[in-house]
Design a protein around this motif. Structure first.
Motif, short mmCIF file in Angstrom:
data_model
loop_
_atom_site.label_atom_id
_atom_site.label_comp_id
_atom_site.label_asym_id
_atom_site.label_seq_id
_atom_site.Cartn_x
_atom_site.Cartn_y
_atom_site.Cartn_z
N UNK B 16 8.74 1.18 -12.62
CA UNK B 16 7.64 0.23 -12.81
C UNK B 16 7.41 -0.70 -11.63
N UNK B 19 7.32 -6.31 -10.15
CA UNK B 19 6.59 -7.28 -10.98
C UNK B 19 6.39 -6.83 -12.41
N UNK B 20 6.17 -5.51 -12.60
CA UNK B 20 5.90 -5.01 -13.95
C UNK B 20 7.18 -4.79 -14.75
N UNK B 93 7.23 7.09 -8.71
CA UNK B 93 8.32 6.12 -8.47
C UNK B 93 8.48 5.67 -7.02
N UNK B 98 10.54 0.49 -0.31
CA UNK B 98 9.11 0.37 -0.03
C UNK B 98 8.39 -0.39 -1.13
N UNK B 99 8.76 -0.09 -2.38
CA UNK B 99 8.12 -0.77 -3.51
C UNK B 99 8.40 -2.27 -3.47
N UNK B 101 9.36 -4.04 -0.90
CA UNK B 101 8.76 -4.64 0.29
C UNK B 101 7.30 -4.97 0.03
N UNK B 102 6.60 -4.02 -0.57
CA UNK B 102 5.17 -4.18 -0.83
C UNK B 102 4.90 -5.26 -1.88
N UNK B 103 5.71 -5.26 -2.92
CA UNK B 103 5.42 -6.12 -4.06
C UNK B 103 6.01 -7.51 -3.96
N UNK B 105 8.28 -8.85 -1.06
CA UNK B 105 8.81 -9.44 0.17
C UNK B 105 8.05 -10.70 0.58
N UNK B 106 6.74 -10.73 0.32
CA UNK B 106 5.96 -11.92 0.71
C UNK B 106 6.37 -13.16 -0.08
N UNK B 107 6.82 -12.95 -1.32
CA UNK B 107 6.96 -14.08 -2.23
C UNK B 107 8.41 -14.46 -2.54
N UNK B 112 13.03 -10.01 0.33
CA UNK B 112 12.61 -9.67 1.70
C UNK B 112 13.84 -9.42 2.58
N UNK B 115 15.50 -6.06 1.66
CA UNK B 115 14.76 -4.88 2.12
C UNK B 115 14.90 -4.75 3.64
N UNK B 161 3.64 6.52 0.28
CA UNK B 161 2.44 5.80 -0.19
C UNK B 161 1.29 6.79 -0.39
#
Lengths: 185, 185
Positions: B16, B19-20, B93, B98-99, B101-103, B105-107, B112, B115, B161
Protein backbone atom coordinates in the motif's frame (compact mmCIF):
# COMPACT_ATOMS: atom_id res chain seq x y z
CA UNK A 1 -15.16 27.80 -8.08
CA UNK A 2 -14.27 24.77 -10.23
CA UNK A 3 -11.12 26.59 -11.34
CA UNK A 4 -10.17 27.40 -7.73
CA UNK A 5 -10.52 23.72 -6.83
CA UNK A 6 -8.38 22.57 -9.77
CA UNK A 7 -5.67 25.13 -8.94
CA UNK A 8 -5.59 24.04 -5.31
CA UNK A 9 -5.60 20.35 -6.25
CA UNK A 10 -2.70 20.86 -8.65
CA UNK A 11 -0.65 22.33 -5.83
CA UNK A 12 -1.72 19.90 -3.09
CA UNK A 13 -1.50 16.68 -5.13
CA UNK A 14 1.97 17.70 -6.26
CA UNK A 15 3.08 18.55 -2.74
CA UNK A 16 1.53 15.63 -0.82
CA UNK A 17 0.97 12.89 -3.40
CA UNK A 18 -2.27 11.07 -4.06
CA UNK A 19 -3.01 9.28 -0.80
CA UNK A 20 -2.04 12.02 1.65
CA UNK A 21 -4.09 14.62 -0.23
CA UNK A 22 -7.75 14.34 0.70
CA UNK A 23 -10.74 16.29 -0.56
CA UNK A 24 -10.80 18.41 2.60
CA UNK A 25 -7.16 19.46 2.16
CA UNK A 26 -8.01 20.53 -1.39
CA UNK A 27 -11.18 22.45 -0.53
CA UNK A 28 -9.52 24.11 2.52
CA UNK A 29 -6.62 25.13 0.34
CA UNK A 30 -9.02 26.43 -2.33
CA UNK A 31 -10.98 28.34 0.33
CA UNK A 32 -14.28 26.71 -0.65
CA UNK A 33 -16.71 24.61 1.46
CA UNK A 34 -16.00 20.88 1.34
CA UNK A 35 -19.62 20.24 0.30
CA UNK A 36 -19.12 22.24 -2.90
CA UNK A 37 -16.53 19.76 -4.16
CA UNK A 38 -19.08 17.19 -5.36
CA UNK A 39 -20.99 19.84 -7.35
CA UNK A 40 -17.93 19.99 -9.61
CA UNK A 41 -16.25 16.57 -9.43
CA UNK A 42 -17.55 13.06 -9.04
CA UNK A 43 -14.60 12.01 -6.90
CA UNK A 44 -11.04 12.78 -5.86
CA UNK A 45 -10.00 10.33 -8.56
CA UNK A 46 -11.84 12.33 -11.26
CA UNK A 47 -10.14 15.53 -10.10
CA UNK A 48 -6.76 13.78 -10.12
CA UNK A 49 -7.26 13.01 -13.82
CA UNK A 50 -7.96 16.70 -14.53
CA UNK A 51 -4.81 17.62 -12.59
CA UNK A 52 -2.77 15.12 -14.62
CA UNK A 53 -3.99 16.73 -17.86
CA UNK A 54 -3.06 20.15 -16.63
CA UNK A 55 0.32 18.90 -15.42
CA UNK A 56 0.91 17.54 -18.92
CA UNK A 57 0.69 21.08 -20.30
CA UNK A 58 3.67 22.05 -18.12
CA UNK A 59 5.96 19.14 -19.14
CA UNK A 60 7.98 21.17 -21.67
CA UNK A 61 7.09 18.93 -24.60
CA UNK A 62 7.22 22.12 -26.70
CA UNK A 63 11.01 22.10 -26.14
CA UNK A 64 11.08 18.88 -28.17
CA UNK A 65 9.40 20.57 -31.12
CA UNK A 66 11.26 23.90 -31.37
CA UNK A 67 11.96 24.52 -35.06
CA UNK A 68 15.52 25.19 -36.29
CA UNK A 69 17.14 23.58 -33.25
CA UNK A 70 19.10 20.29 -33.66
CA UNK A 71 17.12 17.35 -32.22
CA UNK A 72 19.61 16.35 -29.49
CA UNK A 73 19.82 20.00 -28.37
CA UNK A 74 16.03 20.04 -28.12
CA UNK A 75 16.15 16.88 -26.03
CA UNK A 76 18.75 18.42 -23.74
CA UNK A 77 16.68 21.60 -23.40
CA UNK A 78 13.65 19.48 -22.56
CA UNK A 79 15.34 17.66 -19.68
CA UNK A 80 17.08 20.87 -18.54
CA UNK A 81 13.67 22.53 -18.23
CA UNK A 82 12.25 19.55 -16.31
CA UNK A 83 15.25 19.64 -13.97
CA UNK A 84 14.90 23.38 -13.35
CA UNK A 85 11.29 22.91 -12.25
CA UNK A 86 12.35 20.36 -9.62
CA UNK A 87 15.42 22.25 -8.42
CA UNK A 88 13.13 25.26 -7.93
CA UNK A 89 11.14 23.20 -5.39
CA UNK A 90 14.33 22.19 -3.57
CA UNK A 91 14.12 18.66 -5.04
CA UNK A 92 10.72 18.22 -3.40
CA UNK A 93 7.37 17.25 -4.97
CA UNK A 94 8.83 15.15 -7.79
CA UNK A 95 6.81 14.37 -10.91
CA UNK A 96 3.02 14.06 -10.66
CA UNK A 97 3.06 11.15 -13.12
CA UNK A 98 5.73 9.26 -11.20
CA UNK A 99 4.05 9.99 -7.88
CA UNK A 100 0.64 8.79 -9.07
CA UNK A 101 2.18 5.74 -10.75
CA UNK A 102 3.95 4.75 -7.55
CA UNK A 103 1.10 5.49 -5.17
CA UNK A 104 -2.09 4.77 -7.04
CA UNK A 105 -1.59 2.80 -10.28
CA UNK A 106 -1.83 -0.58 -8.53
CA UNK A 107 -5.12 0.24 -6.86
CA UNK A 108 -7.02 2.70 -9.10
CA UNK A 109 -7.49 1.64 -12.74
CA UNK A 110 -8.38 5.14 -14.03
CA UNK A 111 -5.22 6.64 -12.51
CA UNK A 112 -3.14 3.82 -13.93
CA UNK A 113 -4.64 4.40 -17.40
CA UNK A 114 -4.04 8.15 -17.12
CA UNK A 115 -0.38 7.74 -16.10
CA UNK A 116 0.22 5.14 -18.81
CA UNK A 117 -1.27 7.42 -21.47
CA UNK A 118 0.82 10.37 -20.23
CA UNK A 119 4.04 8.32 -20.27
CA UNK A 120 3.19 6.97 -23.75
CA UNK A 121 2.57 10.48 -25.13
CA UNK A 122 5.82 11.72 -23.63
CA UNK A 123 7.77 8.69 -24.88
CA UNK A 124 6.35 9.22 -28.38
CA UNK A 125 7.57 12.84 -28.41
CA UNK A 126 11.06 11.73 -27.33
CA UNK A 127 11.00 8.89 -29.87
CA UNK A 128 10.22 11.30 -32.72
CA UNK A 129 13.12 13.54 -31.65
CA UNK A 130 15.54 10.60 -31.46
CA UNK A 131 14.41 9.27 -34.85
CA UNK A 132 15.16 12.69 -36.35
CA UNK A 133 18.62 12.62 -34.75
CA UNK A 134 19.30 9.14 -36.16
CA UNK A 135 18.20 10.31 -39.60
CA UNK A 136 20.38 13.42 -39.62
CA UNK A 137 23.33 11.40 -38.28
CA UNK A 138 23.80 13.29 -34.99
CA UNK A 139 22.73 10.12 -33.10
CA UNK A 140 24.83 7.14 -34.20
CA UNK A 141 23.42 4.79 -31.53
CA UNK A 142 21.30 2.47 -33.69
CA UNK A 143 19.04 1.06 -30.97
CA UNK A 144 15.34 1.48 -31.68
CA UNK A 145 14.29 5.06 -30.85
CA UNK A 146 11.24 3.67 -29.00
CA UNK A 147 13.47 1.63 -26.67
CA UNK A 148 15.89 4.53 -26.16
CA UNK A 149 13.02 6.92 -25.45
CA UNK A 150 11.39 4.61 -22.90
CA UNK A 151 14.75 4.07 -21.22
CA UNK A 152 15.51 7.80 -21.02
CA UNK A 153 12.04 8.70 -19.74
CA UNK A 154 12.31 6.06 -17.02
CA UNK A 155 15.91 7.01 -16.17
CA UNK A 156 14.66 10.57 -15.67
CA UNK A 157 11.80 9.42 -13.41
CA UNK A 158 14.32 7.36 -11.43
CA UNK A 159 16.70 10.31 -11.11
CA UNK A 160 13.80 12.16 -9.49
CA UNK A 161 13.29 9.25 -7.05
CA UNK A 162 16.99 9.49 -6.18
CA UNK A 163 16.83 13.25 -5.64
CA UNK A 164 13.79 12.99 -3.37
CA UNK A 165 16.10 11.17 -0.94
CA UNK A 166 19.46 12.89 -1.57
CA UNK A 167 18.37 16.41 -2.61
CA UNK A 168 21.95 17.20 -3.62
CA UNK A 169 21.88 17.17 -7.42
CA UNK A 170 23.97 13.98 -7.70
CA UNK A 171 21.28 11.92 -9.41
CA UNK A 172 20.44 14.64 -11.91
CA UNK A 173 24.16 15.09 -12.65
CA UNK A 174 24.56 11.34 -13.25
CA UNK A 175 21.51 11.39 -15.53
CA UNK A 176 22.83 14.22 -17.72
CA UNK A 177 26.33 12.78 -17.92
CA UNK A 178 25.41 9.19 -18.80
CA UNK A 179 22.31 9.97 -20.89
CA UNK A 180 24.00 12.63 -23.04
CA UNK A 181 27.61 11.41 -23.09
CA UNK A 182 27.07 7.65 -23.23
CA UNK A 183 23.54 6.67 -24.29
CA UNK A 184 23.07 9.44 -26.88
CA UNK A 185 26.38 8.97 -28.67
CA UNK B 1 4.31 -10.36 18.82
CA UNK B 2 6.95 -7.85 17.66
CA UNK B 3 7.94 -10.28 14.92
CA UNK B 4 4.31 -10.69 13.83
CA UNK B 5 3.98 -6.91 13.56
CA UNK B 6 7.18 -6.55 11.52
CA UNK B 7 6.12 -9.37 9.15
CA UNK B 8 2.71 -7.78 8.62
CA UNK B 9 4.21 -4.31 8.18
CA UNK B 10 6.67 -5.61 5.58
CA UNK B 11 3.75 -6.95 3.53
CA UNK B 12 1.38 -4.01 4.02
CA UNK B 13 3.90 -1.19 3.50
CA UNK B 14 5.06 -2.90 0.31
CA UNK B 15 1.52 -3.38 -0.94
CA UNK B 16 0.00 0.00 0.00
CA UNK B 17 2.93 2.39 0.36
CA UNK B 18 3.68 4.56 3.36
CA UNK B 19 0.70 6.90 3.57
CA UNK B 20 -2.09 4.43 2.81
CA UNK B 21 -0.75 1.93 5.36
CA UNK B 22 -1.84 2.90 8.86
CA UNK B 23 -1.05 1.28 12.20
CA UNK B 24 -4.50 -0.32 12.31
CA UNK B 25 -4.04 -1.97 8.91
CA UNK B 26 -0.75 -3.39 10.18
CA UNK B 27 -2.07 -4.67 13.52
CA UNK B 28 -5.24 -6.09 11.89
CA UNK B 29 -3.09 -7.86 9.35
CA UNK B 30 -0.80 -9.15 12.13
CA UNK B 31 -3.82 -10.32 14.13
CA UNK B 32 -2.79 -8.35 17.22
CA UNK B 33 -4.68 -5.63 19.13
CA UNK B 34 -3.95 -2.10 17.91
CA UNK B 35 -3.03 -1.07 21.46
CA UNK B 36 -0.16 -3.56 21.54
CA UNK B 37 1.62 -1.72 18.71
CA UNK B 38 3.05 0.99 20.94
CA UNK B 39 4.50 -1.57 23.35
CA UNK B 40 6.88 -2.53 20.56
CA UNK B 41 7.33 0.57 18.38
CA UNK B 42 7.41 4.26 19.12
CA UNK B 43 5.65 5.16 15.88
CA UNK B 44 4.69 3.99 12.40
CA UNK B 45 7.80 5.83 11.24
CA UNK B 46 10.04 3.77 13.55
CA UNK B 47 8.49 0.55 12.24
CA UNK B 48 8.98 1.74 8.65
CA UNK B 49 12.72 2.02 9.34
CA UNK B 50 12.79 -1.58 10.62
CA UNK B 51 10.93 -2.69 7.49
CA UNK B 52 13.44 -0.85 5.28
CA UNK B 53 16.32 -2.71 6.98
CA UNK B 54 14.61 -6.02 6.46
CA UNK B 55 13.81 -5.13 2.85
CA UNK B 56 17.51 -4.42 2.34
CA UNK B 57 18.31 -8.03 3.20
CA UNK B 58 16.20 -9.14 0.22
CA UNK B 59 17.78 -6.79 -2.38
CA UNK B 60 20.08 -9.46 -3.88
CA UNK B 61 23.27 -7.57 -3.07
CA UNK B 62 24.85 -11.02 -2.59
CA UNK B 63 24.52 -11.51 -6.38
CA UNK B 64 27.03 -8.65 -6.74
CA UNK B 65 29.57 -10.48 -4.59
CA UNK B 66 29.40 -14.06 -5.94
CA UNK B 67 32.98 -15.30 -6.25
CA UNK B 68 34.30 -16.68 -9.56
CA UNK B 69 31.65 -14.90 -11.65
CA UNK B 70 32.68 -12.06 -14.00
CA UNK B 71 31.60 -8.66 -12.61
CA UNK B 72 29.20 -7.68 -15.41
CA UNK B 73 27.54 -11.12 -15.19
CA UNK B 74 27.08 -10.54 -11.47
CA UNK B 75 25.49 -7.16 -12.20
CA UNK B 76 23.16 -8.74 -14.75
CA UNK B 77 22.21 -11.48 -12.26
CA UNK B 78 21.55 -8.81 -9.63
CA UNK B 79 19.08 -6.87 -11.80
CA UNK B 80 17.56 -10.12 -13.15
CA UNK B 81 16.81 -11.16 -9.57
CA UNK B 82 15.28 -7.76 -8.75
CA UNK B 83 13.14 -7.96 -11.89
CA UNK B 84 11.92 -11.47 -11.05
CA UNK B 85 10.70 -10.30 -7.65
CA UNK B 86 8.57 -7.61 -9.26
CA UNK B 87 7.25 -9.74 -12.12
CA UNK B 88 6.19 -12.26 -9.48
CA UNK B 89 3.89 -9.58 -8.01
CA UNK B 90 2.41 -8.81 -11.44
CA UNK B 91 4.42 -5.55 -11.61
CA UNK B 92 2.67 -4.35 -8.47
CA UNK B 93 4.18 -3.10 -5.18
CA UNK B 94 7.36 -1.69 -6.71
CA UNK B 95 10.44 -1.06 -4.57
CA UNK B 96 10.02 -0.14 -0.91
CA UNK B 97 12.91 2.34 -1.15
CA UNK B 98 11.46 4.04 -4.23
CA UNK B 99 7.97 4.09 -2.72
CA UNK B 100 9.14 5.60 0.55
CA UNK B 101 11.37 8.11 -1.27
CA UNK B 102 8.46 9.27 -3.42
CA UNK B 103 5.84 9.33 -0.69
CA UNK B 104 7.60 10.26 2.50
CA UNK B 105 11.14 11.64 1.99
CA UNK B 106 9.93 15.24 1.59
CA UNK B 107 7.96 15.18 4.83
CA UNK B 108 9.69 12.75 7.24
CA UNK B 109 13.42 13.32 7.83
CA UNK B 110 14.09 9.85 9.31
CA UNK B 111 12.53 8.12 6.29
CA UNK B 112 14.50 10.35 3.94
CA UNK B 113 17.75 9.51 5.79
CA UNK B 114 16.91 5.80 5.71
CA UNK B 115 16.20 5.77 1.98
CA UNK B 116 19.29 7.83 1.22
CA UNK B 117 21.49 5.45 3.23
CA UNK B 118 19.92 2.43 1.50
CA UNK B 119 20.46 3.92 -1.96
CA UNK B 120 24.05 4.86 -1.05
CA UNK B 121 24.84 1.34 0.17
CA UNK B 122 23.35 -0.16 -2.97
CA UNK B 123 25.18 2.33 -5.23
CA UNK B 124 28.46 1.51 -3.46
CA UNK B 125 28.00 -2.22 -4.14
CA UNK B 126 27.30 -1.54 -7.84
CA UNK B 127 30.25 0.89 -7.96
CA UNK B 128 32.64 -1.77 -6.64
CA UNK B 129 31.40 -4.24 -9.25
CA UNK B 130 31.82 -1.72 -12.08
CA UNK B 131 35.29 -0.74 -10.90
CA UNK B 132 36.28 -4.40 -11.01
CA UNK B 133 34.92 -4.65 -14.57
CA UNK B 134 36.88 -1.56 -15.63
CA UNK B 135 40.03 -3.03 -14.09
CA UNK B 136 39.70 -6.42 -15.79
CA UNK B 137 38.86 -4.69 -19.10
CA UNK B 138 35.35 -6.13 -19.55
CA UNK B 139 33.91 -2.60 -19.11
CA UNK B 140 35.59 -0.17 -21.50
CA UNK B 141 33.25 2.72 -20.67
CA UNK B 142 35.61 5.01 -18.77
CA UNK B 143 33.00 7.13 -16.95
CA UNK B 144 33.43 7.19 -13.19
CA UNK B 145 32.00 3.98 -11.70
CA UNK B 146 30.21 6.08 -9.05
CA UNK B 147 28.36 8.07 -11.73
CA UNK B 148 27.54 4.94 -13.74
CA UNK B 149 26.30 3.13 -10.62
CA UNK B 150 24.04 6.01 -9.55
CA UNK B 151 22.68 6.29 -13.07
CA UNK B 152 21.94 2.54 -13.30
CA UNK B 153 20.34 2.37 -9.85
CA UNK B 154 18.08 5.31 -10.71
CA UNK B 155 17.30 3.96 -14.19
CA UNK B 156 16.19 0.75 -12.49
CA UNK B 157 13.97 2.63 -10.02
CA UNK B 158 12.48 4.54 -12.95
CA UNK B 159 11.84 1.33 -14.90
CA UNK B 160 9.79 0.21 -11.90
CA UNK B 161 7.81 3.49 -12.01
CA UNK B 162 7.12 2.81 -15.69
CA UNK B 163 5.99 -0.77 -15.03
CA UNK B 164 3.63 0.28 -12.25
CA UNK B 165 1.64 2.05 -15.00
CA UNK B 166 2.20 -0.24 -18.00
CA UNK B 167 2.62 -3.66 -16.35
CA UNK B 168 3.70 -5.13 -19.69
CA UNK B 169 7.45 -5.62 -19.31
CA UNK B 170 8.33 -2.88 -21.81
CA UNK B 171 10.19 -0.69 -19.32
CA UNK B 172 12.18 -3.60 -17.90
CA UNK B 173 13.05 -4.73 -21.45
CA UNK B 174 14.24 -1.20 -22.33
CA UNK B 175 16.31 -1.11 -19.13
CA UNK B 176 18.11 -4.40 -19.83
CA UNK B 177 18.74 -3.56 -23.50
CA UNK B 178 20.10 -0.04 -23.03
CA UNK B 179 21.86 -0.63 -19.70
CA UNK B 180 23.67 -3.78 -20.78
CA UNK B 181 24.12 -3.17 -24.53
CA UNK B 182 24.82 0.57 -24.54
CA UNK B 183 25.82 1.91 -21.11
CA UNK B 184 27.91 -1.07 -20.04
CA UNK B 185 29.92 -1.41 -23.24
Amino acid sequence: MREQIVDAAFEQFHRHGYNACGVKLITDSAGVPKGSFYNHFESKEALALVVMDRYGETRHLDELRTPDTPPLTRLRNHFDALARDIVEFGYERGCVYGNFSTEAADHIPAIRDGVRAAFDLWAAAITATLREAQEDGTLTNAQSPETLARFLLNAWEGAIVGERAAKDGSSFAAFFTIAFEVVLH
